[in-house]
Design a protein around this motif. Structure first.
Motif, PDB file in Angstrom:
ATOM      1  N   ALA A  72       0.828  -1.206   0.000  1.00  0.00           N
ATOM      2  CA  ALA A  72       0.000   0.000   0.000  1.00  0.00           C
ATOM      3  C   ALA A  72       0.865   1.260   0.000  1.00  0.00           C
ATOM      4  O   ALA A  72       0.511   2.255  -0.642  1.00  0.00           O
ATOM      5  N   ALA A  73       1.988   1.205   0.712  1.00  0.00           N
ATOM      6  CA  ALA A  73       2.859   2.388   0.758  1.00  0.00           C
ATOM      7  C   ALA A  73       3.446   2.677  -0.615  1.00  0.00           C
ATOM      8  O   ALA A  73       3.522   3.844  -1.033  1.00  0.00           O
ATOM      9  N   ILE A  74       3.847   1.623  -1.321  1.00  0.00           N
ATOM     10  CA  ILE A  74       4.388   1.846  -2.672  1.00  0.00           C
ATOM     11  C   ILE A  74       3.281   2.355  -3.590  1.00  0.00           C
ATOM     12  O   ILE A  74       3.490   3.258  -4.409  1.00  0.00           O
ATOM     13  N   GLU A  75       2.091   1.778  -3.434  1.00  0.00           N
ATOM     14  CA  GLU A  75       0.946   2.285  -4.205  1.00  0.00           C
ATOM     15  C   GLU A  75       0.770   3.771  -3.986  1.00  0.00           C
ATOM     16  O   GLU A  75       0.620   4.542  -4.936  1.00  0.00           O
ATOM     17  N   GLY A 122      20.287  -6.388  -3.338  1.00  0.00           N
ATOM     18  CA  GLY A 122      20.671  -6.793  -1.993  1.00  0.00           C
ATOM     19  C   GLY A 122      20.250  -5.800  -0.934  1.00  0.00           C
ATOM     20  O   GLY A 122      20.726  -5.859   0.195  1.00  0.00           O
ATOM     21  N   SER A 123      19.366  -4.900  -1.294  1.00  0.00           N
ATOM     22  CA  SER A 123      18.979  -3.867  -0.343  1.00  0.00           C
ATOM     23  C   SER A 123      17.467  -3.732  -0.346  1.00  0.00           C
ATOM     24  O   SER A 123      16.867  -3.416  -1.371  1.00  0.00           O
ATOM     25  N   ALA A 124      16.868  -3.961   0.825  1.00  0.00           N
ATOM     26  CA  ALA A 124      15.413  -3.860   0.913  1.00  0.00           C
ATOM     27  C   ALA A 124      14.952  -2.420   0.704  1.00  0.00           C
ATOM     28  O   ALA A 124      13.931  -2.163   0.067  1.00  0.00           O
ATOM     29  N   HIS A 125      15.716  -1.480   1.241  1.00  0.00           N
ATOM     30  CA  HIS A 125      15.315  -0.072   1.110  1.00  0.00           C
ATOM     31  C   HIS A 125      15.355   0.372  -0.347  1.00  0.00           C
ATOM     32  O   HIS A 125      14.414   0.989  -0.853  1.00  0.00           O
ATOM     33  N   ASP A 126      16.446   0.033  -1.002  1.00  0.00           N
ATOM     34  CA  ASP A 126      16.548   0.375  -2.422  1.00  0.00           C
ATOM     35  C   ASP A 126      15.456  -0.321  -3.226  1.00  0.00           C
ATOM     36  O   ASP A 126      14.937   0.228  -4.199  1.00  0.00           O
ATOM     37  N   ALA A 127      15.128  -1.549  -2.800  1.00  0.00           N
ATOM     38  CA  ALA A 127      14.156  -2.328  -3.568  1.00  0.00           C
ATOM     39  C   ALA A 127      12.799  -1.636  -3.590  1.00  0.00           C
ATOM     40  O   ALA A 127      12.146  -1.567  -4.644  1.00  0.00           O
ATOM     41  N   ASP A 128      12.373  -1.132  -2.447  1.00  0.00           N
ATOM     42  CA  ASP A 128      11.073  -0.459  -2.415  1.00  0.00           C
ATOM     43  C   ASP A 128      11.092   0.776  -3.316  1.00  0.00           C
ATOM     44  O   ASP A 128      10.126   1.047  -4.044  1.00  0.00           O
ATOM     45  N   ASP A 129      12.178   1.504  -3.237  1.00  0.00           N
ATOM     46  CA  ASP A 129      12.303   2.716  -4.048  1.00  0.00           C
ATOM     47  C   ASP A 129      12.273   2.376  -5.541  1.00  0.00           C
ATOM     48  O   ASP A 129      11.531   2.983  -6.329  1.00  0.00           O
ATOM     49  N   ILE A 130      13.068   1.391  -5.906  1.00  0.00           N
ATOM     50  CA  ILE A 130      13.156   1.031  -7.330  1.00  0.00           C
ATOM     51  C   ILE A 130      11.845   0.409  -7.813  1.00  0.00           C
ATOM     52  O   ILE A 130      11.415   0.653  -8.948  1.00  0.00           O
ATOM     53  N   THR A 131      11.212  -0.359  -6.949  1.00  0.00           N
ATOM     54  CA  THR A 131       9.925  -0.948  -7.333  1.00  0.00           C
ATOM     55  C   THR A 131       8.903   0.146  -7.628  1.00  0.00           C
ATOM     56  O   THR A 131       8.165   0.083  -8.626  1.00  0.00           O
ATOM     57  N   ALA A 190       6.645  -9.948  -7.464  1.00  0.00           N
ATOM     58  CA  ALA A 190       7.702 -10.488  -8.319  1.00  0.00           C
ATOM     59  C   ALA A 190       8.766  -9.438  -8.600  1.00  0.00           C
ATOM     60  O   ALA A 190       9.976  -9.720  -8.547  1.00  0.00           O
ATOM     61  N   VAL A 191       8.319  -8.227  -8.896  1.00  0.00           N
ATOM     62  CA  VAL A 191       9.283  -7.163  -9.194  1.00  0.00           C
ATOM     63  C   VAL A 191      10.104  -6.841  -7.961  1.00  0.00           C
ATOM     64  O   VAL A 191      11.337  -6.689  -8.026  1.00  0.00           O
ATOM     65  N   SER A 192       9.437  -6.752  -6.827  1.00  0.00           N
ATOM     66  CA  SER A 192      10.154  -6.426  -5.590  1.00  0.00           C
ATOM     67  C   SER A 192      11.188  -7.506  -5.260  1.00  0.00           C
ATOM     68  O   SER A 192      12.319  -7.196  -4.869  1.00  0.00           O
ATOM     69  N   ALA A 193      10.803  -8.774  -5.416  1.00  0.00           N
ATOM     70  CA  ALA A 193      11.748  -9.859  -5.113  1.00  0.00           C
ATOM     71  C   ALA A 193      12.957  -9.800  -6.044  1.00  0.00           C
ATOM     72  O   ALA A 193      14.106  -9.969  -5.610  1.00  0.00           O
ATOM     73  N   PHE A 194      12.689  -9.555  -7.311  1.00  0.00           N
ATOM     74  CA  PHE A 194      13.797  -9.445  -8.265  1.00  0.00           C
ATOM     75  C   PHE A 194      14.738  -8.304  -7.871  1.00  0.00           C
ATOM     76  O   PHE A 194      15.964  -8.470  -7.857  1.00  0.00           O
ATOM     77  N   VAL A 195      14.174  -7.173  -7.545  1.00  0.00           N
ATOM     78  CA  VAL A 195      15.014  -6.017  -7.222  1.00  0.00           C
ATOM     79  C   VAL A 195      15.778  -6.262  -5.925  1.00  0.00           C
ATOM     80  O   VAL A 195      16.954  -5.897  -5.807  1.00  0.00           O
ATOM     81  N   ARG A 196      15.130  -6.904  -4.955  1.00  0.00           N
ATOM     82  CA  ARG A 196      15.832  -7.199  -3.700  1.00  0.00           C
ATOM     83  C   ARG A 196      17.022  -8.117  -3.955  1.00  0.00           C
ATOM     84  O   ARG A 196      18.103  -7.935  -3.396  1.00  0.00           O
ATOM     85  N   ARG A 197      16.788  -9.120  -4.759  1.00  0.00           N
ATOM     86  CA  ARG A 197      17.906 -10.042  -5.040  1.00  0.00           C
ATOM     87  C   ARG A 197      19.020  -9.331  -5.802  1.00  0.00           C
ATOM     88  O   ARG A 197      20.196  -9.541  -5.538  1.00  0.00           O
ATOM     89  N   ARG A 198      18.623  -8.515  -6.740  1.00  0.00           N
ATOM     90  CA  ARG A 198      19.614  -7.876  -7.599  1.00  0.00           C
ATOM     91  C   ARG A 198      20.404  -6.797  -6.871  1.00  0.00           C
ATOM     92  O   ARG A 198      21.603  -6.640  -7.098  1.00  0.00           O
TER      93      ARG A 198
END
Lengths: 265, 207
Positions: free
Chosen positions: A26-29, B66-75, B56-64
């Motif tokens: 939801a936050a990303i949304e 290695g940063s959860a914070h970056d992953a949310d931003d990039i997603t 799926a996108v978030s998991a890919f970005v996290r793996r690629r």
């Protein structure tokens, strides 16, 4: 040679990654919403202004041009044209009238509006129209005849006024979207990709949808003369539900495609 | 009728506002391509696409990364770009998620480039020295931070092909379609990318 490296990469790709919880989703949304919608909303006034300019230009062009910009097919019956400048009309049993643009003839007294019986109006170069061709405009609209009409004003382009035979309405093939922002209705639609598309016409329709073409002129709400433009807007206060259909016209004003009806509120 | 940017009103709303989308739900069938077609002019359909693919996108970005914070931003950026460029989407063997992986990979590359630029400025370096606030770009918990760092240093095209092929897990034909190259060119590109990656990880090993 690179097998170990491939395995290392695949291991990285198969590493467990915890799924996002609902709050994060939801936050990303919300973030996407915040970043996209303001940009879009900022564009809306600009797009609406551009659309308004296009509409005005289109309307002016339609008034000044010949049949090419009417909604009628080009291969229709003979048309009766009316020039906006000085026209010596040949009346058939009625009074002789003339129409002169106000810009070329300052009127010192109030213009006299004369309701005219069926009148055949011709272009300056044309011979008087045959009696069998009545003017639909003259029959319904009064003709203003200023007192000081100069006899030699240059004629301007004629305007099409005659109706055309109806065309079959094809089944709806795309979706028109409408939404209200304050007193404005914003319409958008997917671009028509066919080779023959020339313009879009927004039509207000009844409960049965678009049943005939061309529609009554009063039902035509907007014309978009560029096929690449996929939006338009109407200033329409009030929340009365109205139904709309978008039609795609070809170079000869033939009806190519229509949208499914959409209801605005 | 193929291309138009979707309207933003009601974008990402929880409601399924579009009548067509409601009908598809009633039918119990949501074909992805139909959903993408709808999303081009129906904002509610894009919500469905987002929710179907965000994990799926978030998991890919996290793996690629290695940063959860970056992953949310990039997603988030990935879906923003997908929303604005939806009219450019062409169906391919990897489907819509493959297209999202490609956008995400581009964003990962852009972000790594920006980070490198920032870290290279003298003021940033001085600031880090003064305050010792250097934050790791890769989580310590990541399984292979050296590999991730090496991927970030690869040329963009090598980075993309390896990320899509091995981390996103796309088939070679799917990667080739995403990169708009032939399968043969994709194989060559992958081989060269692996060699370049090996050179970065272990400079002593000849290519």
């Amino acid at each position: 040679m690179n097998d170990d490296l491939e395995q290392r990469l695949q291991h990285l790709g198969s590493r467990p990654a915890s799924s996002l919880d609902r709050a994060t989703v939801a936050a990303i949304e919300a973030r996407v919403l915040r970043s996209v919608v303001p940009r879009r909303r900022a564009l809306v006034p600009l797009l609406a202004a551009a659309a308004a300019v296009l509409l005005v230009a289109g309307a002016v062009f339609a008034f000044r041009s010949d049949r090419r910009d009417s909604l009628q097919p080009s291969d229709t019956s003979p048309l009766v044209t009316l020039t906006a400048s000085t026209v010596t009309s040949t009346t058939l049993g009625g009074p002789t009238t003339s129409a002169t643009p106000a810009t070329t003839s300052p009127v010192t007294s109030p213009p006299v509006t004369t309701a005219v019986a069926p009148v055949a109006v011709t272009a300056p170069e044309a011979t008087p129209a045959p009696p069998s061709v009545p003017s639909t405009v003259a029959a319904t609209a009064p003709v203003t005849a200023p007192a000081t009409a100069p006899p030699s004003s240059p004629p301007s382009a004629p305007t099409t006024v005659a109706p055309a035979p109806s065309q079959p309405v094809p089944p709806a093939s795309f979706v028109l979207s409408v939404r209200r922002v304050d007193d404005r209705l914003l319409f958008d639609w997917p671009r028509y990709e066919g080779p023959a598309g020339q313009r879009y016409v927004l039509v207000r329709v009844g409960p049965a949808g678009l049943t005939e073409w061309p529609p009554a002129p009063v039902r035509i709400a907007a014309t978009v003369n560029r096929i690449g433009v996929t939006f338009t807007s109407l200033d329409l206060p009030g929340a009365e539900p109205r139904r709309w259909v978008l039609a795609v016209l070809g170079a000869n004003r033939e009806l190519l495609a229509v949208s499914s009806p959409v209801t605005s509120n | 009728m193929t291309s138009a940017a979707p309207s933003s009103q009601g974008f990402l709303s929880a409601r399924l506002a579009g009548a067509n989308l409601r009908m598809m739900h009633l039918d119990g069938e949501i074909d992805e391509q139909r959903l993408v077609d709808l999303a081009r002019h129906d904002a509610a359909a894009f919500t469905e696409l987002y929710r179907s693919n965000v994990q799926a996108v978030s998991a890919f970005v996290r793996r690629r990364t290695g940063s959860a914070h970056d992953a949310d931003d990039i997603t988030a950026v990935t879906f923003e770009r997908a929303f604005t460029k939806l009219h450019r989407y062409q169906p391919g063997p990897a489907g819509f998620v493959g297209w999202l992986y490609r956008i995400a990979t581009n964003e990962i590359i852009d972000q790594a480039r920006r980070r490198t630029r920032q870290q290279s400025t003298r003021s940033q370096r001085a600031l880090r020295l003064l305050h010792d606030i250097a934050t790791p770009t890769v989580d310590e918990t990541a399984s292979d931070p050296a590999l991730i760092a090496a991927l970030d240093r690869l040329p963009d095209r090598y980075n993309t092909v390896l990320s899509l092929r091995f981390i996103a897990g796309l088939e070679p034909s799917e990667v080739a379609a995403q990169l708009n190259i032939t399968a043969g060119n994709c194989a060559v590109l992958t081989h060269r990318a692996l060699s370049a990656l090996r050179a970065l990880l272990d400079p002593e090993v000849p290519r």
